[in-house]
Design a protein around this motif. Structure first.
Motif, mmCIF file in Angstrom:
data_model
loop_
_atom_site.group_PDB
_atom_site.id
_atom_site.type_symbol
_atom_site.label_atom_id
_atom_site.label_comp_id
_atom_site.label_asym_id
_atom_site.label_seq_id
_atom_site.Cartn_x
_atom_site.Cartn_y
_atom_site.Cartn_z
ATOM 1 N N LYS A 157 -9.931 -27.312 -63.453
ATOM 2 C CA LYS A 157 -11.159 -27.044 -62.359
ATOM 3 C C LYS A 157 -10.343 -27.507 -60.431
ATOM 4 N N ARG A 158 -9.335 -27.300 -61.120
ATOM 5 C CA ARG A 158 -8.511 -26.890 -59.028
ATOM 6 C C ARG A 158 -9.054 -25.407 -58.919
ATOM 7 N N ALA A 159 -8.252 -24.695 -59.910
ATOM 8 C CA ALA A 159 -8.616 -23.267 -59.641
ATOM 9 C C ALA A 159 -10.108 -23.046 -59.027
ATOM 10 N N ALA A 160 -11.340 -24.091 -59.826
ATOM 11 C CA ALA A 160 -13.105 -23.241 -59.680
ATOM 12 C C ALA A 160 -12.817 -23.906 -58.270
ATOM 13 N N ASP A 161 -12.473 -24.382 -57.680
ATOM 14 C CA ASP A 161 -13.031 -24.867 -56.434
ATOM 15 C C ASP A 161 -12.514 -23.496 -55.238
ATOM 16 N N TYR A 162 -12.694 -22.253 -56.147
ATOM 17 C CA TYR A 162 -12.068 -21.117 -55.067
ATOM 18 C C TYR A 162 -12.754 -20.026 -56.122
ATOM 19 N N PRO A 163 -13.972 -20.100 -56.268
ATOM 20 C CA PRO A 163 -14.892 -18.533 -56.344
ATOM 21 C C PRO A 163 -14.869 -17.818 -55.379
ATOM 22 N N GLN A 164 -14.558 -16.201 -56.280
ATOM 23 C CA GLN A 164 -14.310 -15.392 -55.324
ATOM 24 C C GLN A 164 -13.252 -15.215 -55.285
ATOM 25 N N ARG A 165 -12.009 -15.647 -55.009
ATOM 26 C CA ARG A 165 -10.975 -15.700 -54.604
ATOM 27 C C ARG A 165 -10.053 -15.416 -55.716
ATOM 28 N N VAL A 166 -9.812 -16.746 -56.909
ATOM 29 C CA VAL A 166 -9.381 -17.309 -57.736
ATOM 30 C C VAL A 166 -9.527 -16.543 -58.970
ATOM 31 N N THR A 167 -9.894 -15.986 -60.413
ATOM 32 C CA THR A 167 -10.289 -16.562 -61.412
ATOM 33 C C THR A 167 -9.481 -16.535 -62.231
ATOM 34 N N VAL A 168 -10.101 -17.610 -62.960
ATOM 35 C CA VAL A 168 -9.885 -18.425 -63.558
ATOM 36 C C VAL A 168 -9.610 -18.385 -65.422
ATOM 37 N N ARG A 169 -8.594 -18.191 -65.953
ATOM 38 C CA ARG A 169 -9.013 -17.894 -67.599
ATOM 39 C C ARG A 169 -8.117 -19.010 -68.771
ATOM 40 N N THR A 170 -8.741 -18.783 -69.301
ATOM 41 C CA THR A 170 -8.082 -19.826 -70.412
ATOM 42 C C THR A 170 -7.849 -18.954 -71.613
ATOM 43 N N ALA A 171 -6.318 -18.559 -72.103
ATOM 44 C CA ALA A 171 -6.154 -17.807 -73.247
ATOM 45 C C ALA A 171 -4.993 -18.623 -74.024
ATOM 46 N N THR A 172 -4.291 -18.541 -75.101
ATOM 47 C CA THR A 172 -3.469 -18.950 -75.288
ATOM 48 C C THR A 172 -2.757 -17.532 -75.662
ATOM 49 N N SER A 173 -1.405 -18.439 -75.720
ATOM 50 C CA SER A 173 -0.109 -16.714 -75.408
ATOM 51 C C SER A 173 -0.062 -16.663 -76.397
ATOM 52 N N ALA A 174 0.820 -15.891 -77.273
ATOM 53 C CA ALA A 174 1.078 -14.955 -79.073
ATOM 54 C C ALA A 174 2.605 -15.622 -78.460
ATOM 55 N N THR A 175 3.194 -15.723 -77.957
ATOM 56 C CA THR A 175 4.808 -15.928 -77.754
ATOM 57 C C THR A 175 5.018 -17.161 -76.862
ATOM 58 N N PRO A 176 6.169 -18.264 -77.090
ATOM 59 C CA PRO A 176 6.484 -18.594 -75.564
ATOM 60 C C PRO A 176 5.905 -18.595 -74.237
ATOM 61 N N ALA A 177 5.896 -19.424 -74.173
ATOM 62 C CA ALA A 177 4.713 -19.590 -72.336
ATOM 63 C C ALA A 177 4.901 -20.911 -71.532
ATOM 64 N N PRO A 178 4.520 -20.631 -70.787
ATOM 65 C CA PRO A 178 4.088 -22.219 -70.151
ATOM 66 C C PRO A 178 3.054 -23.033 -70.695
ATOM 67 N N ALA A 179 2.716 -23.900 -69.956
ATOM 68 C CA ALA A 179 0.877 -23.999 -69.984
ATOM 69 C C ALA A 179 0.351 -23.611 -68.980
ATOM 70 N N ALA A 180 0.930 -23.245 -67.976
ATOM 71 C CA ALA A 180 -0.301 -23.098 -66.587
ATOM 72 C C ALA A 180 0.479 -22.141 -65.679
ATOM 73 N N LEU A 181 -0.200 -21.204 -64.803
ATOM 74 C CA LEU A 181 0.824 -20.134 -64.418
ATOM 75 C C LEU A 181 -0.802 -19.933 -63.474
ATOM 76 N N LEU A 182 -0.068 -20.169 -61.788
ATOM 77 C CA LEU A 182 -0.812 -19.401 -60.896
ATOM 78 C C LEU A 182 -0.109 -18.212 -60.544
ATOM 79 N N ILE A 183 -0.749 -16.999 -60.542
ATOM 80 C CA ILE A 183 -0.370 -15.760 -60.647
ATOM 81 C C ILE A 183 -1.141 -14.671 -58.867
ATOM 82 N N ARG A 184 -0.679 -14.402 -57.969
ATOM 83 C CA ARG A 184 -1.118 -14.115 -57.136
ATOM 84 C C ARG A 184 -1.566 -12.785 -56.879
ATOM 85 N N PRO A 185 -2.257 -11.957 -56.040
ATOM 86 C CA PRO A 185 -3.031 -11.269 -56.052
ATOM 87 C C PRO A 185 -1.893 -9.696 -56.714
ATOM 88 N N ASP A 186 -0.454 -9.928 -56.155
ATOM 89 C CA ASP A 186 0.495 -8.630 -56.184
ATOM 90 C C ASP A 186 1.464 -8.827 -57.269
#
Length: 522
Positions: free
Chosen positions: A462-491
């Motif tokens: 919901k927080r990231a959805a307030d940034y359309p055209q700037r931040v893509t929001v994607r729900t997925a499941t990792s095949a390996t151990p991973a954090p609950a969520a990541l915010l990744i810059r364009p770089d």
């Protein structure tokens, strides 16, 4: 988006990039993908085929993978192997080529001392999560430049070859760039025009550092009377030389001061004299295919930005080529600057975003300069340096020592000092393999920021959805151990991370505001 976003409508383009080498072209690609209109000025009429950097490191390969260029890199690497084989056939048409003496599992060198992958701890966490990009490295600078030029053309970037910058006028709201009788009105000017940058000099950037003490040559030659030459990196009483692994590839390092004339043509006689002086073997150089001179002056601009003018790559920092750091350092500059300058052009950058370019990249550049200075110090032929060199050589015989040096050469330890306590913040995002068979790198092909929700946490999305055209929001499941969520810059750098879906959302709000400005609702 397009020309003149948030600016005067009488401009010819948003950004002029001076220098059409790999750094300038990657920056142009990053800008072009974001919808920024770019003109690249390159004084050479064709791609420079002079022998230069022969490989890219893991962070560079990962960055290019995240723009969908991994298949092209793999093709370039395969072509490099084919070219090596063809060169051997050319130099030895009768099939009497000597065997290529490559150290087993060569992992680079430090000050000319080979690092063996047999003593590398490949399980070190620094090497983890690179993904298939870790299999691509043997991509020469020339091949990379061609690859990026093709990509830039696909993105609508205008590359003008045979055009040299002659001057510019930078004002508060834009820059007028002069190239002979032609003038270009732009919002921004970026100098990616090498160590003797015209942009840097005309803009008045200071360039402090240390002077050079060596004359180095790297060349691809034909030569005879080579009996007695060592293979690989060889230390002598007068300097250091390299013979191979490709037949005819030589490199010399003489401690007789910097070259008196960097622009003079490099002759067979000059290379022959250098090889004889360092090796003590009276080789005869009969033909020069490609050659370059270099020295070890180590200088860095105090800031990478002055108003509407910025620097990247060798224009911002110069040093010796040992360890292949220069090309990769410049590519990192381009990735860091591209999205920030694009956001600024679009008028959506938060206050101070563009200033984080210098803040983040300058410390890494300073580290590379000192890494270069340390190598030159160990290469000196005096007794003190040779005694210290023997100590370091002993360290390189250990797993701990080899792993330490390889991690630094590979660039996998670099991170930005960003707000937040999570250990991933400020580092490149791991190339997670997702349950649907895709990789994280594939989700970054569009050059936009990404909120990756790996624990199905609606509040994060919901927080990231307030940034359309700037931040893509994607729900997925990792095949390996991973954090609950990541915010990744364009770089590709992690700006925020949460290990649990119950972690507070306030740090995510702060990261979104810091890097992408106010939410759309505001």
């Amino acid at each position: 988006m397009g020309m003149g976003m948030g600016m005067d409508g009488d401009r010819d383009c948003d950004v002029v990039v001076v220098g059409g080498g790999p750094v300038g072209l990657l920056l142009a690609c990053e800008l072009g993908q974001a919808g920024v209109s770019v003109v690249v000025l390159e004084r050479l009429t064709e791609v420079d085929t002079t022998i230069k950097a022969g490989a890219i490191n893991a962070p560079s390969a990962v960055a290019l993978d995240r723009r969908g260029l991994l298949p092209a890199l793999a093709r370039a690497q395969a072509e490099a192997f084919d070219q090596m084989a063809a060169l051997r056939r050319q130099l030895f048409p009768d099939g009497d080529a000597p065997p290529m003496k490559v150290p087993p599992k060569f992992a680079g060198h430090f000050a000319g001392m080979p690092l063996s992958a047999d003593r590398l701890d490949a399980t070190d966490p620094a090497f983890a999560d690179v993904g298939p990009a870790g299999e691509v490295g043997l991509v020469a600078q020339e091949a990379l430049e061609r690859l990026l030029a093709e990509r830039a053309a696909q993105l609508g970037v205008e590359l003008r070859r045979g055009v040299e910058l002659t001057g510019f006028v930078a004002e508060e709201h834009g820059v007028t760039v002069h190239a002979g009788a032609t003038s270009i009105r732009a919002g921004w000017l970026v100098g990616c025009d090498g160590g003797r940058s015209t942009v840097r000099k005309l803009a008045g950037f200071d360039f402090p550092g240390t002077p050079g003490e060596i004359t180095g040559h790297q060349a691809l030659v034909e030569m005879t009377d080579t009996e007695g030459l060592g293979s690989g990196w060889t230390t002598t009483g007068t300097g250091i030389y390299v013979n191979g692994p490709i037949p005819g590839r030589i490199l010399t390092v003489e401690f007789d001061g910097p070259p008196t004339d960097r622009e003079a043509p490099i002759t067979a006689a000059e290379l022959q004299a250098s090889m004889r002086a360092v090796s003590g073997v009276r080789v005869t150089v009969t033909k020069v295919h490609s050659a370059t001179r270099f020295t070890d002056n180590a200088r860095q601009a105090s800031t990478y930005r002055m108003g509407r003018v910025l620097l990247a790559g060798d224009a911002a920092h110069v040093h010796s080529p040992f360890g292949g750091q220069g090309l990769n350092l410049g590519l990192g500059d381009a990735m860091n600057l591209g999205w920030k300058l694009a956001a600024t052009v679009a008028g959506r950058a938060p206050d101070g975003l563009l200033d984080t370019y210098t803040a983040e990249r300058h410390p890494i550049g300073a580290w590379v300069l000192d890494w270069s200075r340390a190598q030159v110090a160990l290469m000196r032929p005096d007794r003190h340096a040779r005694a210290l060199r023997a100590v370091v050589a002993d360290l390189l015989e250990t797993t701990t020592g080899t792993t330490y040096f390889v991690k630094h050469i590979a660039g996998v330890l670099h991170r930005y000092d960003l707000p937040g306590e999570h250990p991933l913040i400020g580092r490149r995002a791991p190339d997670l393999e997702l349950a649907d068979g895709t990789r994280l790198a594939e989700l970054l092909h569009d050059g936009r920021a990404l909120l990756l929700d790996l624990a199905d946490t609606p509040d994060f999305r919901k927080r990231a959805a307030d940034y359309p055209q700037r931040v893509t929001v994607r729900t997925a499941t990792s095949a390996t151990p991973a954090p609950a969520a990541l915010l990744i810059r364009p770089d590709g750098v992690v700006a925020w991370a949460a290990d649990r879906p119950t972690d507070p959302v306030e740090p995510l709000d702060a990261a979104l505001l810091r890097w992408f400005g106010a939410p759309a609702a505001a």
